[in-house]
Motif scaffolding. Structure first.
Motif, PDB file in Angstrom:
ATOM      1  N   ILE A 247       0.857  -1.193   0.000  1.00 26.47           N
ATOM      2  CA  ILE A 247       0.000   0.000   0.000  1.00 26.47           C
ATOM      3  C   ILE A 247       0.889   1.238   0.000  1.00 26.47           C
ATOM      4  O   ILE A 247       1.514   1.565   1.008  1.00 26.47           O
ATOM      5  CB  ILE A 247      -0.934   0.002   1.226  1.00 26.47           C
ATOM      6  CG1 ILE A 247      -1.675  -1.327   1.367  1.00 26.47           C
ATOM      7  CG2 ILE A 247      -1.903   1.175   1.148  1.00 26.47           C
ATOM      8  CD1 ILE A 247      -2.520  -1.713   0.187  1.00 26.47           C
ATOM      9  N   GLN A 248       0.952   1.930  -1.114  1.00 19.94           N
ATOM     10  CA  GLN A 248       1.866   3.062  -1.253  1.00 19.94           C
ATOM     11  C   GLN A 248       1.255   4.391  -0.828  1.00 19.94           C
ATOM     12  O   GLN A 248       1.956   5.306  -0.426  1.00 19.94           O
ATOM     13  CB  GLN A 248       2.360   3.155  -2.702  1.00 19.94           C
ATOM     14  CG  GLN A 248       3.195   1.973  -3.143  1.00 19.94           C
ATOM     15  CD  GLN A 248       4.456   1.814  -2.302  1.00 19.94           C
ATOM     16  OE1 GLN A 248       5.224   2.753  -2.122  1.00 19.94           O
ATOM     17  NE2 GLN A 248       4.666   0.619  -1.772  1.00 19.94           N
ATOM     18  N   SER A 249      -0.051   4.527  -0.926  1.00 20.62           N
ATOM     19  CA  SER A 249      -0.707   5.786  -0.570  1.00 20.62           C
ATOM     20  C   SER A 249      -0.649   6.013   0.940  1.00 20.62           C
ATOM     21  O   SER A 249      -1.069   5.156   1.722  1.00 20.62           O
ATOM     22  CB  SER A 249      -2.170   5.759  -1.023  1.00 20.62           C
ATOM     23  OG  SER A 249      -2.915   6.776  -0.389  1.00 20.62           O
ATOM     24  N   GLU A 250      -0.154   7.169   1.354  1.00 20.91           N
ATOM     25  CA  GLU A 250      -0.094   7.496   2.778  1.00 20.91           C
ATOM     26  C   GLU A 250      -1.490   7.595   3.373  1.00 20.91           C
ATOM     27  O   GLU A 250      -1.732   7.192   4.520  1.00 20.91           O
ATOM     28  CB  GLU A 250       0.663   8.803   2.993  1.00 20.91           C
ATOM     29  CG  GLU A 250       2.163   8.686   2.787  1.00 20.91           C
ATOM     30  CD  GLU A 250       2.825   7.747   3.789  1.00 20.91           C
ATOM     31  OE1 GLU A 250       2.301   7.611   4.925  1.00 20.91           O
ATOM     32  OE2 GLU A 250       3.842   7.129   3.447  1.00 20.91           O
ATOM     33  N   ASP A 251      -2.433   8.128   2.599  1.00 21.08           N
ATOM     34  CA  ASP A 251      -3.814   8.218   3.070  1.00 21.08           C
ATOM     35  C   ASP A 251      -4.394   6.823   3.297  1.00 21.08           C
ATOM     36  O   ASP A 251      -5.035   6.563   4.324  1.00 21.08           O
ATOM     37  CB  ASP A 251      -4.676   8.973   2.064  1.00 21.08           C
ATOM     38  CG  ASP A 251      -6.155   8.951   2.441  1.00 21.08           C
ATOM     39  OD1 ASP A 251      -6.515   9.557   3.469  1.00 21.08           O
ATOM     40  OD2 ASP A 251      -6.949   8.320   1.712  1.00 21.08           O
ATOM     41  N   HIS A 252      -4.149   5.910   2.358  1.00 19.60           N
ATOM     42  CA  HIS A 252      -4.645   4.548   2.507  1.00 19.60           C
ATOM     43  C   HIS A 252      -3.995   3.838   3.689  1.00 19.60           C
ATOM     44  O   HIS A 252      -4.652   3.077   4.416  1.00 19.60           O
ATOM     45  CB  HIS A 252      -4.413   3.759   1.223  1.00 19.60           C
ATOM     46  CG  HIS A 252      -5.389   4.089   0.153  1.00 19.60           C
ATOM     47  ND1 HIS A 252      -5.478   3.382  -1.031  1.00 19.60           N
ATOM     48  CD2 HIS A 252      -6.348   5.062   0.072  1.00 19.60           C
ATOM     49  CE1 HIS A 252      -6.432   3.909  -1.793  1.00 19.60           C
ATOM     50  NE2 HIS A 252      -6.962   4.916  -1.150  1.00 19.60           N
ATOM     51  N   ARG A 253      -2.706   4.082   3.893  1.00 22.14           N
ATOM     52  CA  ARG A 253      -2.032   3.467   5.037  1.00 22.14           C
ATOM     53  C   ARG A 253      -2.628   3.953   6.354  1.00 22.14           C
ATOM     54  O   ARG A 253      -2.854   3.166   7.283  1.00 22.14           O
ATOM     55  CB  ARG A 253      -0.543   3.797   5.004  1.00 22.14           C
ATOM     56  CG  ARG A 253       0.258   3.087   3.932  1.00 22.14           C
ATOM     57  CD  ARG A 253       1.701   3.572   3.977  1.00 22.14           C
ATOM     58  NE  ARG A 253       2.539   2.892   3.003  1.00 22.14           N
ATOM     59  CZ  ARG A 253       3.815   3.181   2.799  1.00 22.14           C
ATOM     60  NH1 ARG A 253       4.390   4.141   3.539  1.00 22.14           N
ATOM     61  NH2 ARG A 253       4.520   2.528   1.894  1.00 22.14           N
ATOM     62  N   GLN A 254      -2.883   5.250   6.448  1.00 16.07           N
ATOM     63  CA  GLN A 254      -3.456   5.801   7.672  1.00 16.07           C
ATOM     64  C   GLN A 254      -4.832   5.207   7.947  1.00 16.07           C
ATOM     65  O   GLN A 254      -5.179   4.883   9.086  1.00 16.07           O
ATOM     66  CB  GLN A 254      -3.557   7.327   7.564  1.00 16.07           C
ATOM     67  CG  GLN A 254      -4.126   8.022   8.792  1.00 16.07           C
ATOM     68  CD  GLN A 254      -3.249   7.908  10.023  1.00 16.07           C
ATOM     69  OE1 GLN A 254      -2.017   7.860   9.915  1.00 16.07           O
ATOM     70  NE2 GLN A 254      -3.867   7.858  11.194  1.00 16.07           N
ATOM     71  N   ARG A 255      -5.613   5.012   6.899  1.00 12.44           N
ATOM     72  CA  ARG A 255      -6.935   4.405   7.078  1.00 12.44           C
ATOM     73  C   ARG A 255      -6.809   2.938   7.499  1.00 12.44           C
ATOM     74  O   ARG A 255      -7.497   2.492   8.418  1.00 12.44           O
ATOM     75  CB  ARG A 255      -7.732   4.496   5.777  1.00 12.44           C
ATOM     76  CG  ARG A 255      -8.122   5.902   5.372  1.00 12.44           C
ATOM     77  CD  ARG A 255      -9.040   5.858   4.176  1.00 12.44           C
ATOM     78  NE  ARG A 255      -9.349   7.177   3.659  1.00 12.44           N
ATOM     79  CZ  ARG A 255     -10.453   7.453   2.974  1.00 12.44           C
ATOM     80  NH1 ARG A 255     -11.340   6.499   2.725  1.00 12.44           N
ATOM     81  NH2 ARG A 255     -10.675   8.671   2.523  1.00 12.44           N
ATOM     82  N   LEU A 256      -5.955   2.211   6.810  1.00  5.70           N
ATOM     83  CA  LEU A 256      -5.800   0.787   7.072  1.00  5.70           C
ATOM     84  C   LEU A 256      -5.289   0.520   8.479  1.00  5.70           C
ATOM     85  O   LEU A 256      -5.823  -0.340   9.199  1.00  5.70           O
ATOM     86  CB  LEU A 256      -4.836   0.171   6.051  1.00  5.70           C
ATOM     87  CG  LEU A 256      -4.424  -1.288   6.286  1.00  5.70           C
ATOM     88  CD1 LEU A 256      -5.622  -2.218   6.151  1.00  5.70           C
ATOM     89  CD2 LEU A 256      -3.310  -1.692   5.313  1.00  5.70           C
ATOM     90  N   PHE A 257      -4.263   1.224   8.895  1.00  5.17           N
ATOM     91  CA  PHE A 257      -3.605   0.933  10.164  1.00  5.17           C
ATOM     92  C   PHE A 257      -4.232   1.631  11.369  1.00  5.17           C
ATOM     93  O   PHE A 257      -3.964   1.220  12.502  1.00  5.17           O
ATOM     94  CB  PHE A 257      -2.128   1.305  10.091  1.00  5.17           C
ATOM     95  CG  PHE A 257      -1.315   0.441   9.176  1.00  5.17           C
ATOM     96  CD1 PHE A 257      -1.243  -0.923   9.370  1.00  5.17           C
ATOM     97  CD2 PHE A 257      -0.627   0.989   8.107  1.00  5.17           C
ATOM     98  CE1 PHE A 257      -0.496  -1.736   8.526  1.00  5.17           C
ATOM     99  CE2 PHE A 257       0.124   0.197   7.254  1.00  5.17           C
ATOM    100  CZ  PHE A 257       0.191  -1.176   7.465  1.00  5.17           C
ATOM    101  N   ALA A 258      -5.060   2.656  11.142  1.00  4.37           N
ATOM    102  CA  ALA A 258      -5.537   3.419  12.296  1.00  4.37           C
ATOM    103  C   ALA A 258      -6.980   3.893  12.192  1.00  4.37           C
ATOM    104  O   ALA A 258      -7.814   3.543  13.014  1.00  4.37           O
ATOM    105  CB  ALA A 258      -4.612   4.618  12.525  1.00  4.37           C
ATOM    106  N   ASP A 259      -7.283   4.688  11.180  1.00  2.18           N
ATOM    107  CA  ASP A 259      -8.550   5.421  11.179  1.00  2.18           C
ATOM    108  C   ASP A 259      -9.772   4.511  11.084  1.00  2.18           C
ATOM    109  O   ASP A 259     -10.779   4.744  11.771  1.00  2.18           O
ATOM    110  CB  ASP A 259      -8.576   6.441  10.038  1.00  2.18           C
ATOM    111  CG  ASP A 259      -7.533   7.532  10.197  1.00  2.18           C
ATOM    112  OD1 ASP A 259      -6.887   7.582  11.265  1.00  2.18           O
ATOM    113  OD2 ASP A 259      -7.353   8.323   9.258  1.00  2.18           O
TER     114      ASP A 259
END
Length: 268
Positions: A247-259
């Motif tokens: 997952i390269q998108s920082e927004d997607h990473r933030q959603r996946l791991f936290a939000d």
């Protein structure tokens, strides 16, 4: 990233303190929350969701006892019997439970028919149902799960079969279910469903496709302590790395791991 949440891991008590079911398929090590935190706190994990192991059946006592130490940073997914009462569910909800588990792979305490019967009790408390299906079997239970009216969480990529490609029936079922808005998928335990060895590259296209399909409905889980899959996990295994690479998108990473986990598990 802030508030990384591991949405799927287990703890195991000494067998003389909390008996296990005789039908269990493994002998787990004795592991507590402190053992988990020693490994995962350095990775930035601050929120945790304990999942009831199949070896204890519907006896959630040890898991809920360990959960107390986490306070507002911990949640749980419990296993229940078909005769569970509203009062028992309410007590577990108060203790931090936010879902129940139907484990068709490791031995479930509930059938789908029984789940339908207790669905109103779960709905009244805002509890979801978490399922783990054998590879490729999601389409056969899709309608039964949706018919419960409950929020649904699908373990381990929804049990896609990486040999069958992105057009396989399971991926199409995932697309339909995710479109309802009340289905979530755990991008977790790539080692559990891979058809290859580390670094599990056969699952990268699935992680990317699901993340692009509904970035607001994906959550991450480690599946620690990797019971029965130690041979697929290196001694220095970091369960974040596969998804950080895929997952390269920082927004997607933030959603996946936290939000997304904050919403699903109702963290304050």
């Amino acid at each position: 990233m802030n508030n990384i949440c591991d949405c799927h891991f287990h703890v195991f008590a000494a067998p003389d303190k909390f008996p296990m079911v005789p039908t269990r398929g493994y002998e787990p090590p004795v592991l507590a929350i402190t053992d988990y935190q020693r490994l995962f706190a350095p990775l930035g994990v601050t929120r945790m969701v304990l999942v009831q192991p199949s070896c204890y059946g519907a006896d959630n006592r040890y898991m809920l006892d360990e959960l107390k130490s986490l306070g507002t940073q911990g949640r749980a997914v419990v296993a229940v019997a078909s005769d569970v009462t509203t009062e028992e569910l309410a007590a577990m909800h108060k203790a931090g439970a936010r879902g129940i588990r139907v484990n068709a792979v490791g031995g479930s305490t509930l059938s789908l028919a029984q789940l339908a019967d207790i669905a109103p009790k779960l709905h009244a408390l805002g509890l979801h149902v978490q399922t783990f299906m054998p590879l490729g079997q999601l389409p056969s239970v899709e309608q039964a799960l949706l018919a419960t009216g409950l929020p649904i969480v699908l373990d381990h990529f929804g049990s896609v079969d990486s040999r069958l490609g992105l057009e396989q029936p399971t991926m199409k079922a995932l697309g339909r279910m995710l479109a309802t808005g009340r289905v979530w998928v755990k991008l977790s335990a790539a080692f559990r469903i891979t058809q290859s060895s580390a670094p599990y590259q056969d699952l990268v296209p699935y992680a990317q496709a699901l993340m692009n399909l509904r970035p607001d409905r994906m959550v991450w889980g480690s599946d620690w302590p990797y019971i029965r899959f130690i041979d697929k996990v290196a001694p220095d295994f970091n369960p974040l790395h596969f998804f950080m690479d895929a997952i390269q998108s920082e927004d997607h990473r933030q959603r996946l791991f936290a939000d997304n986990a904050k919403i699903l598990y109702q963290f304050d």
